[in-house]
Design an enzyme around this catalytic site. Structure first.
Site, PDB file in Angstrom:
ATOM      1  N   ASP A  19       0.875  -1.166   0.000  1.00  0.00           N
ATOM      2  CA  ASP A  19       0.000   0.000   0.000  1.00  0.00           C
ATOM      3  C   ASP A  19       0.916   1.221   0.000  1.00  0.00           C
ATOM      4  O   ASP A  19       2.081   1.152   0.372  1.00  0.00           O
ATOM      5  CB  ASP A  19      -0.970   0.004   1.187  1.00  0.00           C
ATOM      6  CG  ASP A  19      -2.139   0.961   0.928  1.00  0.00           C
ATOM      7  OD1 ASP A  19      -2.051   1.766  -0.028  1.00  0.00           O
ATOM      8  OD2 ASP A  19      -3.145   0.917   1.665  1.00  0.00           O
TER       9      ASP A  19
HETATM   10  C1  BGC Z   1      -4.937   3.398  -0.042  1.00  0.00           C
HETATM   11  C2  BGC Z   1      -5.017   2.393  -1.175  1.00  0.00           C
HETATM   12  C3  BGC Z   1      -4.850   3.109  -2.477  1.00  0.00           C
HETATM   13  C4  BGC Z   1      -3.518   3.837  -2.470  1.00  0.00           C
HETATM   14  C5  BGC Z   1      -3.231   4.575  -3.737  1.00  0.00           C
HETATM   15  C6  BGC Z   1      -3.697   4.248  -0.122  1.00  0.00           C
HETATM   16  O1  BGC Z   1      -3.743   5.282   0.796  1.00  0.00           O
HETATM   17  O2  BGC Z   1      -4.976   2.722   1.198  1.00  0.00           O
HETATM   18  O3  BGC Z   1      -6.239   1.715  -1.123  1.00  0.00           O
HETATM   19  O4  BGC Z   1      -4.951   2.199  -3.528  1.00  0.00           O
HETATM   20  O5  BGC Z   1      -3.521   4.777  -1.414  1.00  0.00           O
HETATM   21  O6  BGC Z   1      -4.072   5.667  -3.868  1.00  0.00           O
END
Ligand code: BGC
Length: 740
Positions: free
Chosen positions: A268
């Protein structure tokens, strides 16, 4: 940028073809689409330098990672996910890039998809969003999300598929399969145990193995093994001492060894914290790392990533060989060959009529009719002169906000607009705001175009709504939550189960002046309804995306007969949930999941607590009668199966779809087992008077629990009951059988 590299790839291929005498057969293996992917990967790896290998296992911008330009291997582009294709952001900043061609269709949020209990809807969803991703030249879709709904306060529940591992597993598989058919990878998220938001970077769920395997892992396992997802995203939280993005147990042992996952683990954004752990513990592709903890970053700091220069130094110093690196590179290349390097991909489509129709259909099918006294719904337009529409959620754009799932739609039809269009000029529609909630109009530079600021007092707003309600035959209040922080929004959890912004007072005032109040709850979470007895009709309206207003209008006036059912329990109060009664929720540091297996309806069953609305509940404009269930055989062998059959009849006056649910009870077990667990469902379409026999095949798998001592799924011999019903609290018929 992507286009530049795609053409670079073509140029390289052509040059090579010329050099090789023009025939595709003489292309080097890594460029030859006729060769097996593994052969191509071997060849590519044999040509790559250490720097080139390091370069493809971490980000080069907010949403892309590098290819191998020298070899004509293009960049890999990711995108959020999971309800539509996110607008472009700047190379190294979170704000929108300001493009004009980066819009999309917003599909219903995943709670609404789960509420359809229809795997065909899930397939349609996957196909449609996959095509949008493809058209926007994305290789990896960051979604779908399948974390279990553990508490109604969970800020991101709207992005997930509800509280039950079986339902989420069945619904996620077609989504994954259909997206990937077009050469776009899904990245199932957030693996695992991301069940709360506020402390998501520092929380450490304490969960026993059995609960992990039975409740929190099955949907991921189904996405990987049955769906064949080509990538998966690690969660932010820790588990057993390690962050989930580099976690030996979750990634190496369970995902890669037990489930045989051959795809890439993507961190993530900002979920990677330690170079050595990232090397050893299963992370393949690092994204979004901040150089200053989790809040600030130096610009273009990609070389400072854990899997960048720091990793290279550890290899050069001899602390690590290239063994782990080669495994990561192989997995990332495999992801590329399946997506960005795939030769014969269709072009996809953006905001096509089909996609808009898909959003409408899925939305309408996910709407749940929770209560319908006096048959207030559907609204009989022939007898209605005036409809009052009350509430901010009748006009508020809901496709922006909420965090990374925020979108830039070409068009969003709000409920007021949808109704106006549907009822035409013959019925007067009056509108009053009723309350002021979130007035944000610009979210990360995407402007909703709405200016919702309103400085009237609560008293004035309610007074206006009451006056409007008095003049109407029927009153529709669109309330609930929204996508602002501490509502349904990433990075924060809700503060309370109750409705925000004084909506309870507004509803109380409306019930004083009308007997015909219909409350439509717009949310991805359960809310408290202390006024439930005085409101005759209640609808769960979710976040339905671009076509929200049209889907809602269709159900409210009866063009579509509602057929959604709840994918999670609505408790009367927070104390009625396992998480809040026995466990801890949303904590910095260790967070004990004290309720163990008893999540959602499992808790209500165990403690005999009546919910406000049960898991699986949902009404229709027609009625269904269940006949007696029969079982094909009274005794089942371990490797055999039994078939349970139940006739279901539409006893009303209009066509409708019923979701028939199968729960299993283990009558004599050596371990504690939930009173019953969902193990099958079928959605049947019935004309008035029509009967269909619904069949469920039950195998040992449906009877098993995870035995943590043997580390294996076990079905113990003895008696089992198959309970068949219209909801988890509405079992209509049961039949028992014995496992030999
Ligand atoms: C989120 C993800 C997301 C990623 C990219 C993160 O903060 O938890 O679900 O895909 O950001 O935007």
């Amino acid at each position: 940028m992507k286009r530049v590299f795609t053409s670079l790839f073509t140029v390289t291929t052509l040059l090579c073809m010329v050099a090789c005498g023009g025939s595709q057969a003489e292309l080097p293996d890594y460029l030859n689409p006729k060769k097996d992917i593994e052969v191509r990967i071997d060849d590519a790896m044999s040509r790559m330098t250490l720097d080139e290998k390091i370069a493809i296992i971490h980000a080069q911008s907010k949403f892309s990672s590098a290819g191998v330009p020298r070899l004509g291997i293009p960049e890999l582009w990711t995108t959020d996910g999971p309800h539509g294709i996110r607008p472009e952001v700047l190379w190294d900043e979170w704000v929108q890039a300001g493009w004009t061609n980066d819009f999309c269709v917003a599909f219903p949020a995943l709670t609404a998809l789960a509420a359809t209990w229809n795997t065909e809807m899930s397939a349609l969803y996957g196909k449609s969003i996959g095509e949008e991703a493809r058209y926007r030249e994305k290789d990896v879709l960051l979604g779908p999300g399948v974390n279990i709904y553990r508490s109604p306060l969970g800020g991101r529940n709207f992005e997930y598929m509800g509280e039950d591992p079986y339902l989420a597993s069945r619904m996620v598989v077609p989504y994954v399969q259909q997206v990937q058919k077009i050469g776009v990878a899904t990245c199932v998220k957030h693996y695992a145990l991301n069940n709360a938001e506020t402390f998501r970077h520092t929380t450490e769920p304490v969960v026993d193995d059995r609960t992990l395997y039975e409740i929190y892992l099955p949907a991921f396992k189904a996405a990987v093994i049955e769906g064949g997802s080509w990538s998966i995203m690690g969660a932010y939280n820790l588990f057993r001492g390690e962050h989930a993005c580099h976690n030996d147990l979750l990634l190496n042992k369970i995902l890669k060894e037990e489930w045989g996952f051959d795809g890439a683990v993507i961190s993530d954004w900002g979920g990677t914290h330690d170079t050595r752990e990232a090397i050893k513990n299963g992370l393949d592709l690092e994204f979004g790392t901040w150089t200053d903890g989790l809040t600030m970053g130096k610009t273009n700091s990609y070389d400072l990533y854990h899997l960048a220069d720091a990793y290279k130094k550890l290899i050069e110093s001899g602390e690590f060989t290239t063994k782990e690196l080669d495994d990561k590179v192989r997995r990332v290349l495999r992801l590329m060959y399946r997506t960005s390097m795939k030769a014969d991909k269709p072009n996809g489509a953006l905001v096509s009529d089909e996609h808009i129709a898909a959003a409408y259909t899925i939305g309408a099918e996910g709407i749940v009719l929770l209560k319908n006294e006096k048959n207030l719904l559907p609204i009989d337009l022939s007898k209605t002169k005036t409809i009052a529409v009350i509430g901010e959620n009748a006009i508020k754009m809901m496709t922006i906000g909420g965090g990374s799932s925020s979108l830039k739609v070409k068009k969003e039809v709000n409920p007021l607009e949808g109704l106006r269009k549907r009822v035409g000029k013959d019925v007067e529609i009056l509108y009053a705001r009723g309350y002021v909630g979130d007035t944000t109009s610009v979210y990360k530079r995407v402007d909703s175009g709405q200016r919702l600021a309103d400085d009237r007092s609560e008293k004035e707003l309610i007074a206006e709504a009451v006056e409007v309600a008095k003049r109407a035959d029927v009153v529709l209040m669109f309330g609930g939550l929204n996508k602002a922080k501490k509502q349904d929004c990433e990075s924060t959890d809700r503060a309370e189960l109750g409705l925000p912004y004084g909506q309870d007072q507004l509803i109380a005032a409306l019930t004083e002046v009308t007997d015909n109040l219909i409350y439509i709850n717009i949310s991805g979470n359960a809310v408290a309804m202390p006024w439930i007895d005085s409101v005759p009709a209640i609808v769960q309206g979710w976040y339905l995306g671009s076509e929200a207003g049209n889907s809602l209008a269709a159900v409210l006036v009866g063009d579509v007969n509602p057929s959604g059912k709840l994918p999670f329990t609505f408790p009367v109060q927070l104390a009625d949930t396992g998480a809040h009664s026995m466990g801890e929720f949303s904590k910095d540091g260790e967070e004990h999941y004290g309720e163990g297996l008893l999540v959602g309806y499992r808790w209500n069953d165990a403690k005999d607590i009546d919910p406000l609305f049960a898991f699986g509940h949902g009404l229709s404009y027609t009625t269904f009668e269940y006949g007696e269930a029969t079982v094909s055989r009274k005794k089942m062998s371990r490797d055999g199966s039994v078939t349970v059959t139940v006739p279901v009849t539409n006893t009303g006056k209009r066509q409708g779809k019923e979701i028939v649910q199968l729960y299993i009870t283990d009558c004599q077990a050596s371990v504690m087992r939930p009173v019953k667990e969902l193990k099958g469902f079928a959605k049947v379409d019935l004309a008035p008077g029509q009967t269909k026999k619904v069949k469920f095949e039950i195998t040992a798998e449906h009877l098993s629990f995870f035995d943590d001592k043997q580390h294996a799924w076990v079905a113990e011999p003895g008696e089992f009951e198959a309970l068949i019903g219209a909801a988890s609290d509405d079992i209509r018929t049961a039949v028992s059988f014995t496992l030999k």
